[in-house]
Design a protein around this motif. Structure first.
Motif, PDB file in Angstrom:
ATOM      1  N   PRO A  22      -6.981   3.114   9.910  1.00 23.26           N
ATOM      2  CA  PRO A  22      -6.378   1.820  10.272  1.00 23.26           C
ATOM      3  C   PRO A  22      -5.074   1.576   9.490  1.00 23.26           C
ATOM      4  N   LEU A  23      -4.147   0.893  10.119  1.00 27.36           N
ATOM      5  CA  LEU A  23      -2.842   0.641   9.510  1.00 27.36           C
ATOM      6  C   LEU A  23      -2.967  -0.062   8.161  1.00 27.36           C
ATOM      7  N   GLY A  50      -2.131   0.283   2.387  1.00 24.95           N
ATOM      8  CA  GLY A  50      -2.698   0.223   1.041  1.00 24.95           C
ATOM      9  C   GLY A  50      -2.380   1.473   0.247  1.00 24.95           C
ATOM     10  N   ASN A  51      -2.487   2.627   0.893  1.00 25.02           N
ATOM     11  CA  ASN A  51      -2.154   3.894   0.235  1.00 25.02           C
ATOM     12  C   ASN A  51      -0.663   3.983  -0.066  1.00 25.02           C
ATOM     13  N   ILE A  52       0.149   3.525   0.869  1.00 23.38           N
ATOM     14  CA  ILE A  52       1.596   3.509   0.643  1.00 23.38           C
ATOM     15  C   ILE A  52       1.915   2.574  -0.525  1.00 23.38           C
ATOM     16  N   TYR A  58       3.720  -6.907  -0.505  1.00 26.33           N
ATOM     17  CA  TYR A  58       3.756  -6.765   0.958  1.00 26.33           C
ATOM     18  C   TYR A  58       2.627  -5.836   1.431  1.00 26.33           C
ATOM     19  N   CYS A  59       2.487  -4.702   0.769  1.00 29.92           N
ATOM     20  CA  CYS A  59       1.441  -3.742   1.136  1.00 29.92           C
ATOM     21  C   CYS A  59       0.051  -4.307   0.859  1.00 29.92           C
ATOM     22  N   ILE A  64      -5.821  -8.653   4.479  1.00 30.49           N
ATOM     23  CA  ILE A  64      -6.124  -9.206   5.806  1.00 30.49           C
ATOM     24  C   ILE A  64      -6.913  -8.227   6.661  1.00 30.49           C
ATOM     25  N   GLY A  65      -6.943  -6.961   6.251  1.00 25.28           N
ATOM     26  CA  GLY A  65      -7.621  -5.943   7.047  1.00 25.28           C
ATOM     27  C   GLY A  65      -9.045  -5.918   6.794  1.00 25.28           C
TER      28      GLY A  65
END
Length: 113
Positions: free
Chosen positions: A21-22, A27-29, A105-106, A112-113
């Motif tokens: 999922p995006l 989160g990884n980014i 931001y990340c 929210i996910g």
């Protein structure tokens, strides 16, 4: 994209990354951007550029997946995000955004996910 020479070995096995999922991708980014920030504070160019390379690779893989899914609006936003990350590392001040703000931001994606 050349999947044979990735820093994150095996990440594209069975399209593992693009099936994620995006919010988890972001989160990884964000974790890599946090590492860039920490390295910058410690004046460790070696660690900074290693984390920068990893962050760009994850962004590029995410863009690849979004394009494959025909999610072009998200692709445009992520490419702008990539541009802002590069601006922060190069310290050109074009966007006047801090690495802390990029991590925030990340983090919002994860929350929210």
């Amino acid at each position: 994209m050349d999947f044979d020479n990735l820093i994150h070995k095996g990440i594209m096995d069975d399209d593992r990354w693009i099936k994620m999922p995006l919010n988890k991708q972001m989160g990884n980014i964000g974790a890599e951007i946090s590492r860039i920030n920490a390295a910058k504070r410690k004046n460790s160019d070696t660690k900074l550029y290693a984390a920068f390379d990893r962050a760009l690779e994850l962004i590029d893989l995410t863009v690849y997946g979004l394009n494959k899914s025909h999610e072009y609006a998200k692709t445009r936003e992520l490419l702008r995000f990539r541009e802002v990350v590069c601006d922060c590392v190069a310290e050109t001040g074009m966007y006047d955004v801090s690495l802390d703000k990029l991590v925030d931001y990340c983090t919002q994606y994860v929350l929210i996910g």
